[in-house]
Scaffold this active site. Sequence first.
Site: not given
Length: 205
Positions: A62, A93, A169
């Site tokens: 992302h 991911e 993240c």
Amino acid sequence: GAYTGMPNKKPKVPTLRQAKVQGPAFEFAVAMMKRNASTVKTEYGEFTMLGIYDRWAVLPRHAKPGPSILMNDQEVGVLDAKELVDKDGINLELTLLKLNRNEKFRDIRGFLAREEVEVNEAVLAINTSKFPNMYIPVGQVTDYGFLNLGGTPTKRMLMYNFPTRAGQCGGVLMSTGKVLGIHVGGNGHHGFSAALLRHYFNEEQ
């Protein structure tokens, strides 16, 4: 982001309390971050990025890197970006990036596992402007497997108890001598990392 109301006090030094808690895992994490991690900005935010070998590095999917990224405030071109999926096309991911720079990363593929690993003592290491040089003992890591991550079915997830916040993240999940995964999300009281497996970085890929 969701945490913009936070005061901007930035602790610059990892606390010794954590060093005592973790011992060798903490020392391994500090050395790994010093040599192979950087702070990266894409148009989707700021992330910790881990260099793996040669000019290849990894970001959460992302982060959606464009044709260039800001790496430690320097613009660096992205020659290739691969969003990883499993053999059934399910999201893992992680995005592998090949950077357009002369300097090569120290090769850390030997610290990556061949399959998802569970450990009793792990450290999550983050280095961004919001969370500079941060090392968090997260304790036990379990192989969670399948997770619906923000509406996207995602596999090979590792889970740990930790009240995660936005902006962490890309953080690197490690134990002594092992790089386990890349932090990609949380639900408030659990954190989730995408398992970072050695075969993702085979030369043939």
